[in-house]
Design a protein around this motif. Structure first.
Motif, PDB file in Angstrom:
ATOM      1  N   HIS A   1       0.849  -1.199   0.000  1.00 19.43           N
ATOM      2  CA  HIS A   1       0.000   0.000   0.000  1.00 19.43           C
ATOM      3  C   HIS A   1       0.873   1.233   0.000  1.00 19.43           C
ATOM      4  O   HIS A   1       1.842   1.306   0.757  1.00 19.43           O
ATOM      5  CB  HIS A   1      -0.909   0.041   1.227  1.00 19.43           C
ATOM      6  CG  HIS A   1      -1.474  -1.293   1.580  1.00 19.43           C
ATOM      7  ND1 HIS A   1      -0.879  -2.138   2.479  1.00 19.43           N
ATOM      8  CD2 HIS A   1      -2.566  -1.944   1.130  1.00 19.43           C
ATOM      9  CE1 HIS A   1      -1.588  -3.253   2.586  1.00 19.43           C
ATOM     10  NE2 HIS A   1      -2.617  -3.159   1.771  1.00 19.43           N
ATOM     11  N   HIS A   2       0.516   2.180  -0.823  1.00 18.93           N
ATOM     12  CA  HIS A   2       1.275   3.425  -0.810  1.00 18.93           C
ATOM     13  C   HIS A   2       0.503   4.584  -1.417  1.00 18.93           C
ATOM     14  O   HIS A   2      -0.508   4.380  -2.080  1.00 18.93           O
ATOM     15  CB  HIS A   2       2.620   3.263  -1.546  1.00 18.93           C
ATOM     16  CG  HIS A   2       2.486   2.826  -2.963  1.00 18.93           C
ATOM     17  ND1 HIS A   2       3.543   2.311  -3.691  1.00 18.93           N
ATOM     18  CD2 HIS A   2       1.425   2.822  -3.793  1.00 18.93           C
ATOM     19  CE1 HIS A   2       3.127   2.019  -4.897  1.00 18.93           C
ATOM     20  NE2 HIS A   2       1.853   2.319  -4.995  1.00 18.93           N
TER      21      HIS A   2
ATOM     22  N   GLU B   1      -2.197  -1.053   5.983  1.00 15.85           N
ATOM     23  CA  GLU B   1      -3.611  -1.072   5.633  1.00 15.85           C
ATOM     24  C   GLU B   1      -4.514  -1.345   6.831  1.00 15.85           C
ATOM     25  O   GLU B   1      -4.122  -1.973   7.783  1.00 15.85           O
ATOM     26  CB  GLU B   1      -3.844  -2.149   4.567  1.00 15.85           C
ATOM     27  CG  GLU B   1      -5.272  -2.422   4.214  1.00 15.85           C
ATOM     28  CD  GLU B   1      -5.961  -1.238   3.600  1.00 15.85           C
ATOM     29  OE1 GLU B   1      -5.268  -0.318   3.120  1.00 15.85           O
ATOM     30  OE2 GLU B   1      -7.202  -1.200   3.628  1.00 15.85           O
TER      31      GLU B   1
ATOM     32  N   LEU C   1     -10.634   1.550   4.473  1.00  8.64           N
ATOM     33  CA  LEU C   1     -10.539   1.934   3.071  1.00  8.64           C
ATOM     34  C   LEU C   1     -10.986   3.387   2.936  1.00  8.64           C
ATOM     35  O   LEU C   1     -10.162   4.269   2.748  1.00  8.64           O
ATOM     36  CB  LEU C   1     -11.375   1.016   2.184  1.00  8.64           C
ATOM     37  CG  LEU C   1     -10.826   0.942   0.769  1.00  8.64           C
ATOM     38  CD1 LEU C   1      -9.593   0.069   0.710  1.00  8.64           C
ATOM     39  CD2 LEU C   1     -11.881   0.438  -0.189  1.00  8.64           C
ATOM     40  N   GLU C   2     -12.278   3.660   3.027  1.00 13.04           N
ATOM     41  CA  GLU C   2     -12.710   5.055   3.065  1.00 13.04           C
ATOM     42  C   GLU C   2     -12.197   5.655   4.373  1.00 13.04           C
ATOM     43  O   GLU C   2     -11.708   6.784   4.410  1.00 13.04           O
ATOM     44  CB  GLU C   2     -14.232   5.156   3.024  1.00 13.04           C
ATOM     45  CG  GLU C   2     -14.894   4.334   1.937  1.00 13.04           C
ATOM     46  CD  GLU C   2     -14.357   4.639   0.548  1.00 13.04           C
ATOM     47  OE1 GLU C   2     -13.910   3.689  -0.104  1.00 13.04           O
ATOM     48  OE2 GLU C   2     -14.363   5.804   0.129  1.00 13.04           O
TER      49      GLU C   2
ATOM     50  N   ILE D   1      -9.558   4.741   6.122  1.00 11.26           N
ATOM     51  CA  ILE D   1      -8.123   4.977   6.146  1.00 11.26           C
ATOM     52  C   ILE D   1      -7.749   6.208   5.323  1.00 11.26           C
ATOM     53  O   ILE D   1      -6.785   6.918   5.631  1.00 11.26           O
ATOM     54  CB  ILE D   1      -7.345   3.740   5.636  1.00 11.26           C
ATOM     55  CG1 ILE D   1      -5.911   3.791   6.179  1.00 11.26           C
ATOM     56  CG2 ILE D   1      -7.358   3.666   4.130  1.00 11.26           C
ATOM     57  CD1 ILE D   1      -5.108   2.553   5.849  1.00 11.26           C
ATOM     58  N   ALA D   2      -8.516   6.467   4.290  1.00 10.01           N
ATOM     59  CA  ALA D   2      -8.227   7.639   3.470  1.00 10.01           C
ATOM     60  C   ALA D   2      -8.328   8.913   4.294  1.00 10.01           C
ATOM     61  O   ALA D   2      -7.434   9.769   4.266  1.00 10.01           O
ATOM     62  CB  ALA D   2      -9.195   7.694   2.293  1.00 10.01           C
TER      63      ALA D   2
ATOM     64  N   LEU E   1      -5.489   9.082   6.809  1.00 13.00           N
ATOM     65  CA  LEU E   1      -4.225   9.450   6.180  1.00 13.00           C
ATOM     66  C   LEU E   1      -4.173  10.937   5.870  1.00 13.00           C
ATOM     67  O   LEU E   1      -3.147  11.592   6.082  1.00 13.00           O
ATOM     68  CB  LEU E   1      -4.027   8.651   4.885  1.00 13.00           C
ATOM     69  CG  LEU E   1      -3.687   7.179   5.073  1.00 13.00           C
ATOM     70  CD1 LEU E   1      -3.836   6.434   3.754  1.00 13.00           C
ATOM     71  CD2 LEU E   1      -2.274   7.047   5.606  1.00 13.00           C
TER      72      LEU E   1
ATOM     73  N   LEU F   1      -1.105  12.601   7.726  1.00 12.60           N
ATOM     74  CA  LEU F   1       0.056  12.928   6.893  1.00 12.60           C
ATOM     75  C   LEU F   1      -0.054  14.299   6.224  1.00 12.60           C
ATOM     76  O   LEU F   1       0.890  14.755   5.591  1.00 12.60           O
ATOM     77  CB  LEU F   1       0.230  11.849   5.815  1.00 12.60           C
ATOM     78  CG  LEU F   1       0.454  10.428   6.333  1.00 12.60           C
ATOM     79  CD1 LEU F   1       0.561   9.453   5.176  1.00 12.60           C
ATOM     80  CD2 LEU F   1       1.703  10.369   7.201  1.00 12.60           C
TER      81      LEU F   1
ATOM     82  N   LEU G   1      -5.950  13.537  -0.689  1.00 15.72           N
ATOM     83  CA  LEU G   1      -6.230  12.402  -1.555  1.00 15.72           C
ATOM     84  C   LEU G   1      -7.416  12.683  -2.465  1.00 15.72           C
ATOM     85  O   LEU G   1      -8.442  13.201  -2.008  1.00 15.72           O
ATOM     86  CB  LEU G   1      -6.510  11.154  -0.711  1.00 15.72           C
ATOM     87  CG  LEU G   1      -5.390  10.751   0.241  1.00 15.72           C
ATOM     88  CD1 LEU G   1      -5.798   9.532   1.060  1.00 15.72           C
ATOM     89  CD2 LEU G   1      -4.121  10.457  -0.523  1.00 15.72           C
TER      90      LEU G   1
ATOM     91  N   HIS H   1      -8.279   6.560  -5.366  1.00 19.08           N
ATOM     92  CA  HIS H   1      -7.442   5.411  -5.058  1.00 19.08           C
ATOM     93  C   HIS H   1      -7.826   4.222  -5.923  1.00 19.08           C
ATOM     94  O   HIS H   1      -8.877   4.229  -6.563  1.00 19.08           O
ATOM     95  CB  HIS H   1      -7.557   5.045  -3.585  1.00 19.08           C
ATOM     96  CG  HIS H   1      -8.942   4.665  -3.156  1.00 19.08           C
ATOM     97  ND1 HIS H   1      -9.787   5.527  -2.525  1.00 19.08           N
ATOM     98  CD2 HIS H   1      -9.624   3.504  -3.278  1.00 19.08           C
ATOM     99  CE1 HIS H   1     -10.929   4.927  -2.266  1.00 19.08           C
ATOM    100  NE2 HIS H   1     -10.858   3.686  -2.722  1.00 19.08           N
TER     101      HIS H   1
END
Lengths: 141, 141
Positions: free
Chosen positions: A93-94, A108, A111-112, A114-115, A118, A122, A126, A129
């Motif tokens: 994953h990146h 990981e 999905l939604e 984690i977006a 992130l 970070l 985004l 994906h």
DNA sequence: AATGCATTTGATACAGTGTATCATTTTAGT
DNA sequence: ACTAAAATGATACACTGTATCAAATGCATT
């Protein structure tokens, strides 16, 4: 004239890009394609839509659309000019910065979810994906 | 001789492929690369490891490793010879058969969980997957 | 509607990547 | 060691994506 633009064309304009014939032709070619299409096919379709559109503009537009996460180039079958990614445990994953090409790795979980996590952690922004599984289909097992 | 093979070399052999110098050199180049590497870099590293290895074998091996989900070609930055995938809502999910190149679409939910579910429901055999997010990093936002 | 300017374009020629071919070599099971 | 099948390396090629730059175009403004 307040023409009704396709959502993708609108997205292009919203990002500050001009809606040229070349770009609209590429968008049309992509939208008529059914979702999966090679660059050679795009060139062919665009030529039918507007034969005055040049080769270079097609590639330029494909790169532009990729940067906006409207499309994403991927390998189906054989390889050409790739960056190879090792898949340590069978997956990887990146995040790829579409501006400076930096690669940020992460573990990981959702999905939604984690977006969002992130983006917050970070400080990234985004826009899309892609999740790909690899293997054999039922006809090939 | 019962040499201890690297896990990836073992995987190659288990799949019924021969462990040749060319293949071992490519594996070594990949493993020394840190995880992300272009084909040009692979060619360079392989040449250093074993200059007798030919260009064609490097590409053949990269394709072979891709089929085994040991590596996966991806686009970092600009595009070359891609199959463009439309991302309807900013994302997309599919399975690519590494044998016949058929594309099977599906809706997302879990990740490890969905893989097992897909294998059961579609009769596919998954060996790996890749999830990519696109956007801007904190330096580029 | 006409203007002005930055953006984008199309044509061309080029660089570089990945591939087809096939005689020769190599692997690995017997 | 022997053998058949698999894989290799060299070469030459096809094709993709790119650099270049004068000309054209979109579009915000008047």
């Amino acid at each position: 004239m307040t023409d009704s633009l396709s959502p993708r064309a609108q997205k292009l304009r919203d990002a500050g890009h001009k809606l040229t014939n070349a770009r609209l032709a590429v968008l049309q070619a992509l939208e008529e394609s059914g979702g999966h299409i090679t660059s050679a096919e795009v060139l062919g379709r665009v030529d039918e839509i507007d034969s005055s559109v040049g080769r270079a503009s097609v590639f330029r537009t494909l790169d532009l659309l990729t940067g906006l996460a409207i499309i994403r180039p991927t390998y189906i079958g054989t390889s050409m000019t790739p960056t190879y990614v090792l898949l340590p445990e069978g997956h990887h994953h990146h995040i790829i910065c579409t501006n400076c090409n930096r690669v940020i790795e992460f573990d990981e979980c959702g999905l939604e979810a984690i977006a969002a996590e992130l983006e917050h952690r970070l400080g990234v922004r985004l826009t899309g994906h892609l999740l790909e599984f690899y293997g054999l289909c039922d006809q090939c097992v």
